[in-house]
Design a protein around this motif. Structure first.
Motif, PDB file in Angstrom:
ATOM      1  N   GLN A  92      24.050  70.791  68.372  1.00 17.07           N
ATOM      2  CA  GLN A  92      22.876  71.168  69.156  1.00 17.07           C
ATOM      3  C   GLN A  92      21.601  71.025  68.324  1.00 17.07           C
ATOM      4  N   ASN A  93      21.668  71.405  67.051  1.00 14.06           N
ATOM      5  CA  ASN A  93      20.499  71.259  66.165  1.00 14.06           C
ATOM      6  C   ASN A  93      20.106  69.798  65.984  1.00 14.06           C
ATOM      7  N   ILE A  94      21.088  68.917  65.831  1.00 14.35           N
ATOM      8  CA  ILE A  94      20.761  67.501  65.657  1.00 14.35           C
ATOM      9  C   ILE A  94      20.159  66.946  66.946  1.00 14.35           C
ATOM     10  N   CYS A  95      20.671  67.387  68.091  1.00 15.50           N
ATOM     11  CA  CYS A  95      20.111  66.934  69.371  1.00 15.50           C
ATOM     12  C   CYS A  95      18.684  67.430  69.534  1.00 15.50           C
ATOM     13  N   ARG A  96      18.404  68.657  69.120  1.00 19.73           N
ATOM     14  CA  ARG A  96      17.022  69.162  69.179  1.00 19.73           C
ATOM     15  C   ARG A  96      16.103  68.318  68.310  1.00 19.73           C
ATOM     16  N   ALA A  97      16.574  67.969  67.119  1.00 22.38           N
ATOM     17  CA  ALA A  97      15.763  67.142  66.221  1.00 22.38           C
ATOM     18  C   ALA A  97      15.498  65.770  66.844  1.00 22.38           C
ATOM     19  N   LEU A 119      14.307  55.249  55.282  1.00 24.18           N
ATOM     20  CA  LEU A 119      15.516  55.557  56.041  1.00 24.18           C
ATOM     21  C   LEU A 119      16.183  56.812  55.487  1.00 24.18           C
ATOM     22  N   MET A 120      16.331  56.860  54.176  1.00 24.01           N
ATOM     23  CA  MET A 120      16.972  58.025  53.556  1.00 24.01           C
ATOM     24  C   MET A 120      16.162  59.294  53.806  1.00 24.01           C
ATOM     25  N   ALA A 121      14.849  59.213  53.743  1.00 27.88           N
ATOM     26  CA  ALA A 121      14.011  60.395  53.989  1.00 27.88           C
ATOM     27  C   ALA A 121      14.216  60.909  55.413  1.00 27.88           C
ATOM     28  N   ARG A 122      14.286  59.992  56.376  1.00 23.60           N
ATOM     29  CA  ARG A 122      14.517  60.401  57.759  1.00 23.60           C
ATOM     30  C   ARG A 122      15.889  61.045  57.926  1.00 23.60           C
ATOM     31  N   LEU A 123      16.905  60.453  57.302  1.00 29.00           N
ATOM     32  CA  LEU A 123      18.260  60.990  57.432  1.00 29.00           C
ATOM     33  C   LEU A 123      18.383  62.338  56.728  1.00 29.00           C
ATOM     34  N   ARG A 124      17.828  62.453  55.524  1.00 27.48           N
ATOM     35  CA  ARG A 124      17.876  63.728  54.786  1.00 27.48           C
ATOM     36  C   ARG A 124      17.208  64.859  55.567  1.00 27.48           C
ATOM     37  N   ALA A 125      16.197  64.526  56.369  1.00 23.01           N
ATOM     38  CA  ALA A 125      15.459  65.535  57.120  1.00 23.01           C
ATOM     39  C   ALA A 125      16.237  66.054  58.333  1.00 23.01           C
ATOM     40  N   LEU A 126      17.318  65.365  58.710  1.00 26.99           N
ATOM     41  CA  LEU A 126      18.091  65.799  59.870  1.00 26.99           C
ATOM     42  C   LEU A 126      18.904  67.047  59.537  1.00 26.99           C
ATOM     43  N   PRO A 127      19.007  67.983  60.488  1.00 25.42           N
ATOM     44  CA  PRO A 127      19.821  69.171  60.233  1.00 25.42           C
ATOM     45  C   PRO A 127      21.279  68.790  59.991  1.00 25.42           C
ATOM     46  N   GLY A 128      21.869  69.368  58.962  1.00 29.51           N
ATOM     47  CA  GLY A 128      23.266  69.093  58.652  1.00 29.51           C
ATOM     48  C   GLY A 128      23.495  67.854  57.818  1.00 29.51           C
ATOM     49  N   PHE A 129      22.427  67.145  57.440  1.00 26.73           N
ATOM     50  CA  PHE A 129      22.556  65.948  56.620  1.00 26.73           C
ATOM     51  C   PHE A 129      22.072  66.255  55.214  1.00 26.73           C
ATOM     52  N   GLY A 130      23.003  66.374  54.288  1.00 20.52           N
ATOM     53  CA  GLY A 130      22.634  66.463  52.886  1.00 20.52           C
ATOM     54  C   GLY A 130      22.519  65.059  52.308  1.00 20.52           C
ATOM     55  N   GLU A 131      22.361  64.988  51.014  1.00 21.54           N
ATOM     56  CA  GLU A 131      22.191  63.701  50.333  1.00 21.54           C
ATOM     57  C   GLU A 131      23.372  62.764  50.572  1.00 21.54           C
ATOM     58  N   GLN A 132      24.587  63.285  50.380  1.00 21.02           N
ATOM     59  CA  GLN A 132      25.770  62.428  50.501  1.00 21.02           C
ATOM     60  C   GLN A 132      25.955  61.926  51.932  1.00 21.02           C
ATOM     61  N   LYS A 133      25.837  62.799  52.915  1.00 17.10           N
ATOM     62  CA  LYS A 133      26.000  62.384  54.310  1.00 17.10           C
ATOM     63  C   LYS A 133      24.921  61.365  54.687  1.00 17.10           C
ATOM     64  N   ALA A 134      23.697  61.574  54.217  1.00 17.94           N
ATOM     65  CA  ALA A 134      22.616  60.627  54.486  1.00 17.94           C
ATOM     66  C   ALA A 134      22.943  59.257  53.889  1.00 17.94           C
ATOM     67  N   LYS A 135      23.436  59.238  52.665  1.00 18.67           N
ATOM     68  CA  LYS A 135      23.782  57.961  52.020  1.00 18.67           C
ATOM     69  C   LYS A 135      24.916  57.256  52.761  1.00 18.67           C
ATOM     70  N   ILE A 136      25.929  58.017  53.164  1.00 19.27           N
ATOM     71  CA  ILE A 136      27.064  57.419  53.875  1.00 19.27           C
ATOM     72  C   ILE A 136      26.599  56.837  55.207  1.00 19.27           C
ATOM     73  N   PHE A 137      25.757  57.582  55.942  1.00 22.39           N
ATOM     74  CA  PHE A 137      25.296  57.091  57.237  1.00 22.39           C
ATOM     75  C   PHE A 137      24.389  55.874  57.066  1.00 22.39           C
ATOM     76  N   ALA A 138      23.531  55.890  56.059  1.00 24.05           N
ATOM     77  CA  ALA A 138      22.682  54.722  55.785  1.00 24.05           C
ATOM     78  C   ALA A 138      23.545  53.509  55.453  1.00 24.05           C
ATOM     79  N   ALA A 139      24.616  53.730  54.697  1.00 21.04           N
ATOM     80  CA  ALA A 139      25.531  52.635  54.357  1.00 21.04           C
ATOM     81  C   ALA A 139      26.251  52.119  55.602  1.00 21.04           C
ATOM     82  N   LEU A 140      26.669  53.025  56.481  1.00 20.48           N
ATOM     83  CA  LEU A 140      27.309  52.623  57.731  1.00 20.48           C
ATOM     84  C   LEU A 140      26.351  51.784  58.574  1.00 20.48           C
ATOM     85  N   LEU A 141      25.112  52.245  58.692  1.00 20.37           N
ATOM     86  CA  LEU A 141      24.116  51.492  59.452  1.00 20.37           C
ATOM     87  C   LEU A 141      23.902  50.101  58.854  1.00 20.37           C
TER      88      LEU A 141
END
Length: 195
Positions: A92-97, A119-141
């Motif tokens: 729900q928090n990510i959907c609000r963001a 890209l990393m700054a935008r991902l890091r700013a998302l609720p529930g996205f720490g550094e590692q999750k942001a890096k993994i998602f950026a890599a997936l993209l």
């Protein structure tokens, strides 16, 4: 989002949804902790079914649901996550963001970014996205969906590095899933042995 078929859940319908619906993919990434990769990325399709459709998911409608109602949807058997109540809150928090920052369009998070750092700054700013999750998602993209702003590999390193089998970013079929799983298991064993 590119018309590329992702192979993350082992279920054709669930993979089709995360391939065509950026919000479903983002939710899968949010859920990708303390459950199998397959469970995390199949849950958005099940969430869509429970909310009365087959997708795409709607960030505004999820964002404005009563939190207890969304938690109940997550807790229906089989639960959508090992921790359904807390993960319903994270979704729900990510959907609000997505609604507040990106006009309800999840892919607006990565569309038009000019650099890997942006890209990393935008991902890091998302609720529930720490550094590692942001890096993994950026890599997936970058690796699978062609989102490759200048410096994306460096910004998402080591997950963005070519030839790795470290995360969901590297899964393209059952064989690569098995390789990623083995790599993670070996890393966990090294951590526990103090090596």
């Amino acid at each position: 989002m590119a018309r590329i078929a992702l192979h993350l859940s082992g279920d054709a319908e669930a993979d089709a949804l995360v391939s065509r619906d950026p919000l479903a993919l983002l939710i899968g990434m949010v859920l990708d902790q303390q459950v199998t990769i397959e469970k995390a990325f199949s849950s958005p399709a099940e969430l869509a079914r429970r909310l009365g459709g087959s997708g795409p998911l709607n960030a505004a409608s999820i964002a404005t649901m009563e939190p207890d109602e969304l938690a109940a949807v997550f807790k229906e058997r089989p639960a959508l996550h090992r921790y359904p109540g807390s993960m319903a809150g994270r979704v729900q928090n990510i959907c609000r963001a997505v609604v507040e920052e990106y006009g309800g369009k999840a892919d607006a998070i990565w569309k038009g970014v000019r650099s890997g750092e942006e890209l990393m700054a935008r991902l890091r700013a998302l609720p529930g996205f720490g550094e590692q999750k942001a890096k993994i998602f950026a890599a997936l993209l970058g690796k699978q969906l062609g989102v490759r702003p200048e410096g994306w590999q460096e910004a998402s390193s080591p997950y963005g590095n070519p030839g790795t089998h470290l995360s969901v970013a590297d899964i393209v079929d059952a064989e690569s899933l098995a390789t990623v799983r083995a790599t993670k298991k070996a890393a966990k064993a090294r951590t526990h042995s103090g090596a």
